[in-house]
Design a protein around this motif. Structure first.
Motif, PDB file in Angstrom:
ATOM      1  N   GLU A 154       0.708  -1.107  -0.095  1.00 28.28           N
ATOM      2  CA  GLU A 154      -0.049  -0.109  -0.059  1.00 28.28           C
ATOM      3  C   GLU A 154       0.851   1.172   0.081  1.00 28.28           C
ATOM      4  OE1 GLU A 154      -3.230   2.782  -0.015  1.00 28.28           O
ATOM      5  OE2 GLU A 154      -2.940   0.443  -0.590  1.00 28.28           O
ATOM      6  N   LEU A 155       1.927   1.112   0.773  1.00 22.20           N
ATOM      7  CA  LEU A 155       2.964   2.461   0.811  1.00 22.20           C
ATOM      8  C   LEU A 155       3.315   2.600  -0.667  1.00 22.20           C
ATOM      9  CD1 LEU A 155       4.551   1.777   4.327  1.00 22.20           C
ATOM     10  CD2 LEU A 155       3.161   3.768   3.714  1.00 22.20           C
ATOM     11  N   ILE A 156       3.902   1.468  -1.043  1.00 16.50           N
ATOM     12  CA  ILE A 156       4.565   1.769  -2.696  1.00 16.50           C
ATOM     13  C   ILE A 156       3.538   2.049  -3.574  1.00 16.50           C
ATOM     14  CG2 ILE A 156       5.165   0.311  -4.605  1.00 16.50           C
ATOM     15  CD1 ILE A 156       6.584  -1.716  -2.381  1.00 16.50           C
ATOM     16  N   ARG A 157       2.084   1.568  -3.404  1.00 15.56           N
ATOM     17  CA  ARG A 157       1.101   2.078  -4.388  1.00 15.56           C
ATOM     18  C   ARG A 157       0.899   3.776  -4.163  1.00 15.56           C
ATOM     19  NH1 ARG A 157      -4.039   3.700  -4.494  1.00 15.56           N
ATOM     20  NH2 ARG A 157      -4.253   3.744  -2.294  1.00 15.56           N
ATOM     21  N   ARG A 158       1.114   4.298  -3.098  1.00 17.79           N
ATOM     22  CA  ARG A 158       0.975   5.668  -2.905  1.00 17.79           C
ATOM     23  C   ARG A 158       2.377   6.492  -3.096  1.00 17.79           C
ATOM     24  NH1 ARG A 158      -2.955   7.116   1.389  1.00 17.79           N
ATOM     25  NH2 ARG A 158      -4.381   5.294   1.648  1.00 17.79           N
ATOM     26  N   ASN A 159       3.308   5.423  -3.709  1.00 15.43           N
ATOM     27  CA  ASN A 159       4.498   6.252  -4.190  1.00 15.43           C
ATOM     28  C   ASN A 159       5.274   6.860  -2.972  1.00 15.43           C
ATOM     29  OD1 ASN A 159       4.274   6.156  -7.015  1.00 15.43           O
ATOM     30  ND2 ASN A 159       2.702   7.643  -6.981  1.00 15.43           N
ATOM     31  N   VAL A 160       5.424   5.927  -1.932  1.00 18.43           N
ATOM     32  CA  VAL A 160       6.046   6.607  -0.647  1.00 18.43           C
ATOM     33  C   VAL A 160       7.604   5.864  -0.861  1.00 18.43           C
ATOM     34  CG1 VAL A 160       6.313   6.191   1.895  1.00 18.43           C
ATOM     35  CG2 VAL A 160       4.130   6.649   0.978  1.00 18.43           C
ATOM     36  N   ALA A 161       8.502   6.628  -0.492  1.00 15.87           N
ATOM     37  CA  ALA A 161       9.842   6.088  -0.248  1.00 15.87           C
ATOM     38  C   ALA A 161      10.107   4.912   0.737  1.00 15.87           C
ATOM     39  CB  ALA A 161      10.905   7.097  -0.348  1.00 15.87           C
ATOM     40  N   VAL A 162      10.357   3.890   0.142  1.00 10.92           N
ATOM     41  CA  VAL A 162      10.330   2.630   1.298  1.00 10.92           C
ATOM     42  C   VAL A 162      11.919   2.040   0.880  1.00 10.92           C
ATOM     43  CG1 VAL A 162       9.413   0.404   2.023  1.00 10.92           C
ATOM     44  CG2 VAL A 162       7.827   2.338   1.185  1.00 10.92           C
ATOM     45  N   SER A 163      12.718   1.727   2.229  1.00 13.63           N
ATOM     46  CA  SER A 163      13.769   1.109   2.143  1.00 13.63           C
ATOM     47  C   SER A 163      13.608  -0.228   3.058  1.00 13.63           C
ATOM     48  CB  SER A 163      14.716   1.816   2.871  1.00 13.63           C
ATOM     49  OG  SER A 163      14.702   2.106   4.263  1.00 13.63           O
ATOM     50  N   ILE A 164      14.720  -1.145   2.832  1.00 15.09           N
ATOM     51  CA  ILE A 164      14.455  -2.345   3.746  1.00 15.09           C
ATOM     52  C   ILE A 164      15.853  -2.294   4.670  1.00 15.09           C
ATOM     53  CG2 ILE A 164      14.568  -4.827   3.834  1.00 15.09           C
ATOM     54  CD1 ILE A 164      13.523  -4.666   0.950  1.00 15.09           C
ATOM     55  N   GLY A 165      15.675  -2.625   5.802  1.00 11.77           N
ATOM     56  CA  GLY A 165      16.771  -2.862   6.717  1.00 11.77           C
ATOM     57  C   GLY A 165      16.523  -4.049   7.627  1.00 11.77           C
ATOM     58  N   ALA A 166      17.817  -4.438   8.392  1.00 15.05           N
ATOM     59  CA  ALA A 166      17.762  -5.670   9.092  1.00 15.05           C
ATOM     60  C   ALA A 166      17.530  -5.364  10.707  1.00 15.05           C
ATOM     61  CB  ALA A 166      19.206  -6.325   9.094  1.00 15.05           C
ATOM     62  N   ASP A 167      17.405  -4.029  11.108  1.00 12.22           N
ATOM     63  CA  ASP A 167      17.424  -3.426  12.376  1.00 12.22           C
ATOM     64  C   ASP A 167      18.471  -4.009  12.957  1.00 12.22           C
ATOM     65  OD1 ASP A 167      16.590  -2.210  14.666  1.00 12.22           O
ATOM     66  OD2 ASP A 167      14.321  -2.866  14.107  1.00 12.22           O
ATOM     67  N   GLY A 168      18.601  -4.093  14.294  1.00 16.17           N
ATOM     68  CA  GLY A 168      19.526  -4.473  15.067  1.00 16.17           C
ATOM     69  C   GLY A 168      19.839  -5.844  15.190  1.00 16.17           C
ATOM     70  N   ALA A 169      21.043  -6.322  15.780  1.00 10.12           N
ATOM     71  CA  ALA A 169      21.334  -7.664  15.565  1.00 10.12           C
ATOM     72  C   ALA A 169      20.351  -8.691  16.753  1.00 10.12           C
ATOM     73  CB  ALA A 169      22.921  -7.971  15.989  1.00 10.12           C
ATOM     74  N   PRO A 170      20.196  -8.116  17.642  1.00 13.95           N
ATOM     75  CA  PRO A 170      19.607  -8.805  18.858  1.00 13.95           C
ATOM     76  C   PRO A 170      17.820  -9.277  18.497  1.00 13.95           C
ATOM     77  CG  PRO A 170      20.046  -6.761  19.450  1.00 13.95           C
ATOM     78  CD  PRO A 170      20.584  -6.850  18.393  1.00 13.95           C
ATOM     79  N   CYS A 171      17.433  -8.511  17.518  1.00 10.82           N
ATOM     80  CA  CYS A 171      15.930  -8.524  17.173  1.00 10.82           C
ATOM     81  C   CYS A 171      15.854  -9.179  15.798  1.00 10.82           C
ATOM     82  CB  CYS A 171      15.274  -7.263  17.053  1.00 10.82           C
ATOM     83  SG  CYS A 171      15.654  -5.988  15.989  1.00 10.82           S
ATOM     84  N   ASN A 172      17.133  -9.801  15.241  1.00  8.54           N
ATOM     85  CA  ASN A 172      17.272 -10.227  14.135  1.00  8.54           C
ATOM     86  C   ASN A 172      18.105 -11.307  13.869  1.00  8.54           C
ATOM     87  OD1 ASN A 172      17.876 -10.801  11.225  1.00  8.54           O
ATOM     88  ND2 ASN A 172      17.142  -8.835  10.603  1.00  8.54           N
ATOM     89  N   ASN A 173      19.074 -11.168  14.523  1.00  7.52           N
ATOM     90  CA  ASN A 173      20.421 -12.201  14.712  1.00  7.52           C
ATOM     91  C   ASN A 173      21.341 -12.261  13.502  1.00  7.52           C
ATOM     92  OD1 ASN A 173      18.222 -13.062  16.618  1.00  7.52           O
ATOM     93  ND2 ASN A 173      20.025 -14.180  17.517  1.00  7.52           N
ATOM     94  N   ASN A 174      20.830 -11.638  12.614  1.00  4.18           N
ATOM     95  CA  ASN A 174      21.930 -11.303  11.493  1.00  4.18           C
ATOM     96  C   ASN A 174      21.568  -9.975  10.677  1.00  4.18           C
ATOM     97  OD1 ASN A 174      20.863 -12.178   8.397  1.00  4.18           O
ATOM     98  ND2 ASN A 174      19.800 -13.608   9.453  1.00  4.18           N
ATOM     99  N   LEU A 175      22.527  -9.606   9.937  1.00  2.00           N
ATOM    100  CA  LEU A 175      22.498  -8.461   9.273  1.00  2.00           C
ATOM    101  C   LEU A 175      22.436  -8.505   7.605  1.00  2.00           C
ATOM    102  CD1 LEU A 175      24.568  -6.117  11.568  1.00  2.00           C
ATOM    103  CD2 LEU A 175      22.158  -6.767  11.793  1.00  2.00           C
ATOM    104  N   ASP A 176      22.278  -9.674   7.196  1.00  2.28           N
ATOM    105  CA  ASP A 176      22.238  -9.965   5.851  1.00  2.28           C
ATOM    106  C   ASP A 176      21.133  -9.502   4.967  1.00  2.28           C
ATOM    107  OD1 ASP A 176      22.304 -11.230   3.176  1.00  2.28           O
ATOM    108  OD2 ASP A 176      22.827 -13.376   4.234  1.00  2.28           O
ATOM    109  N   PRO A 177      21.370  -8.512   4.145  1.00  2.00           N
ATOM    110  CA  PRO A 177      20.320  -8.087   3.397  1.00  2.00           C
ATOM    111  C   PRO A 177      19.512  -8.927   2.531  1.00  2.00           C
ATOM    112  CG  PRO A 177      22.449  -7.487   2.630  1.00  2.00           C
ATOM    113  CD  PRO A 177      22.660  -8.049   3.811  1.00  2.00           C
ATOM    114  N   PHE A 178      20.315  -9.955   2.115  1.00  2.00           N
ATOM    115  CA  PHE A 178      19.522 -10.931   0.977  1.00  2.00           C
ATOM    116  C   PHE A 178      18.374 -11.729   1.781  1.00  2.00           C
ATOM    117  CE2 PHE A 178      23.534  -9.692  -0.905  1.00  2.00           C
ATOM    118  CZ  PHE A 178      23.240  -9.618  -2.132  1.00  2.00           C
ATOM    119  N   THR A 179      18.762 -11.873   3.114  1.00  2.00           N
ATOM    120  CA  THR A 179      17.570 -12.536   3.964  1.00  2.00           C
ATOM    121  C   THR A 179      16.496 -11.541   4.010  1.00  2.00           C
ATOM    122  OG1 THR A 179      19.203 -13.787   5.321  1.00  2.00           O
ATOM    123  CG2 THR A 179      17.463 -13.264   6.259  1.00  2.00           C
TER     124      THR A 179
END
Length: 461
Positions: free
Chosen positions: A310-335
């Motif tokens: 929905e955000l993309i449909r509205r032309n909002v700039a969106v990025s992707i992030g891993a956030d911090g390691a303790p709430c994810n356990n890895n910082l791999d952007p492909f994941t």
């Protein structure tokens, strides 16, 4: 003295306006892409080269043979906490507010300058190994200069700022600030560090989120960001519990509250944005607010799934992030790319979030969120040479002949497939080795640092 590098005979995923995928050569001069030439002819590196084609090839400081490999724009992660990398595995299986209050806040408050530098280098090193070249980072409350020094020393491109916290229930005394002190220190850091690292480090005001910041502080942040012409980076609408507190205390939802304070604009980056109502979606669209999507973190904390289509449909700039390691356990952007695609398909069907669109968020979307789309996010003549090279000749990608490149990158590739990462034309990782970080010393320092930080935090497992 100029520095010239030629990457020869690569499959180049440009992400330019035409989304060209070219097999050929890419030339770099003093950190800038000077030519992209189809055909893989080293003696012919493009009309934009300042010297003749053959002279440019002859005088190149280095020629990198990329035959059988893919070159992509460097991945841009739109939300990271370098200060938390040291806490990987220290805060699992908890809901957001408990995760913060029981583990992360005490640990952040127990950092010393050395442990924070180690934590930042640990995160940067991991991301370099996975093709990340730029990040939007939020430091912790104290010792922010340690994070900035790690950013400058390592060579990563970053938008980062001191975390600001001057109120809130259960905030430990080690993180609680006085408003004027928080503002003064933030401005001092901005004036000292903004533009450091040959322009790779940009400052952003970083109030943690509405429930840990007073209204007076947030009003000042909005004014200061406009005065200095910098970004604001904060969290919003990550969990229902957080939203309930904001509604009870501020009498409105997150995005409406930020708009009420005059913070809502195209210099505001909101991490998460999972639980948005229609009015908030409208405001994000109208005010051109940026959004950072953290799919793995949102799943691991049980927070929910953000309305990214929905955000993309509205032309909002969106990025992707891993956030911090303790709430994810890895910082791999492909994941993160793979997860971002799959979770939306479960909700909206298999055609939602196609691979090409997800890869756009990880490159061009990140550049837009950082306010740097004129410099990074795609491989084009005149842009900075932030890029990664992958070797996909592995069983988990085979067969690659005739496969769609975006399918390969989003659904099949792994961070371990990256063989080279470059920022500003400088190689920071190559063939299994970090070039700006001593990995052996870093691992030793990390093991020592976590012991003293956990002891200081008083956490009993």
């Amino acid at each position: 003295m100029s520095r010239r590098i030629i990457i020869k005979d690569a499959l180049i995923v440009t992400m330019n306006q035409q989304r060209q995928v070219i097999r050929g050569d890419l030339a770099i001069c003093d950190g800038v892409i000077s030519s992209i030439r189809p055909g893989g002819d080293l003696d012919s590196v493009g009309e934009s080269s300042p010297a003749s084609d053959r002279q440019t090839a002859f005088f190149a400081d280095r020629i990198i043979d990329a035959q059988g490999r893919m070159v992509i724009p460097g991945i841009i992660q739109g939300h990271i906490h370098l200060c938390q990398t040291l806490f990987r595995g220290q805060a699992d299986d908890l809901e957001l507010l408990d995760w913060l209050k029981l583990r992360i806040w005490p640990l952040e408050g127990a950092h010393d300058a050395e442990s924070l530098y180690t934590s930042a280098c640990l995160g940067i090193g991991e991301m370099f190994r996975c093709g990340t070249t730029a990040i939007v980072d939020m430091a912790t409350v104290h010792h922010t200069e340690s994070v900035f020094q790690a950013i400058v020393d390592s060579g990563i491109r970053a938008l980062s700022g001191k975390c600001m916290m001057d109120r809130g229930q259960d905030v430990p005394v080690t993180l609680m600030e006085q408003r004027e002190e928080s503002l003064r220190e933030s401005v001092d850091l901005l004036e000292k560090w903004h533009g450091k690292g040959d322009g790779r480090l940009h400052y952003a005001f970083a109030p943690r989120f509405a429930i840990s910041c007073s209204e007076e502080l947030l009003l000042e942040v909005g004014d200061l960001a406009r005065r200095y012409g910098v970004m604001i980076h904060t969290h919003a609408s990550e969990s229902r519990g957080e939203i309930a507190i904001v509604q009870e205390e501020r009498k409105m939802r997150n995005v409406l509250y930020f708009d009420h304070l005059g913070m809502a604009g195209d210099n505001l980056i909101l991490a998460h944005c999972i639980w948005l109502d229609e009015a908030e979606l409208d405001l994000i669209e109208q005010r051109r607010i940026k959004v950072s999507h953290c799919p793995s973190c949102n799943l691991k904390l049980g927070s929910g799934v953000a309305p990214i289509p929905e955000l993309i449909r509205r032309n909002v700039a969106v990025s992707i992030g891993a956030d911090g390691a303790p709430c994810n356990n890895n910082l791999d952007p492909f994941t993160e790319m793979r997860t971002a695609a799959l979770i939306q398909k479960a909700l909206h069907g298999p055609t939602a979030m196609p691979a090409w669109q997800v890869f756009e968020l990880a490159t061009l979307g990140g550049a837009q969120v950082m306010g740097m789309a004129d410099r990074i996010g795609s491989l084009e003549v005149g842009k900075r040479a932030d890029l990664a090279m992958l070797d996909l000749n592995h069983l988990h990608c085979a067969p690659i002949e005739g496969a769609d490149v975006y399918t390969q990158l989003v659904y099949q590739a792994r961070g371990s497939d990256v063989v080279l990462t470059m920022v500003d034309g400088r190689i920071v990782y190559e063939e299994g080795k970090l070039t700006t970080i001593d990995e052996k010393d870093l691992l030793r320092d990390a093991s020592e640092a976590i012991v003293r930080v956990v002891r200081r935090a008083g956490i009993v497992r």
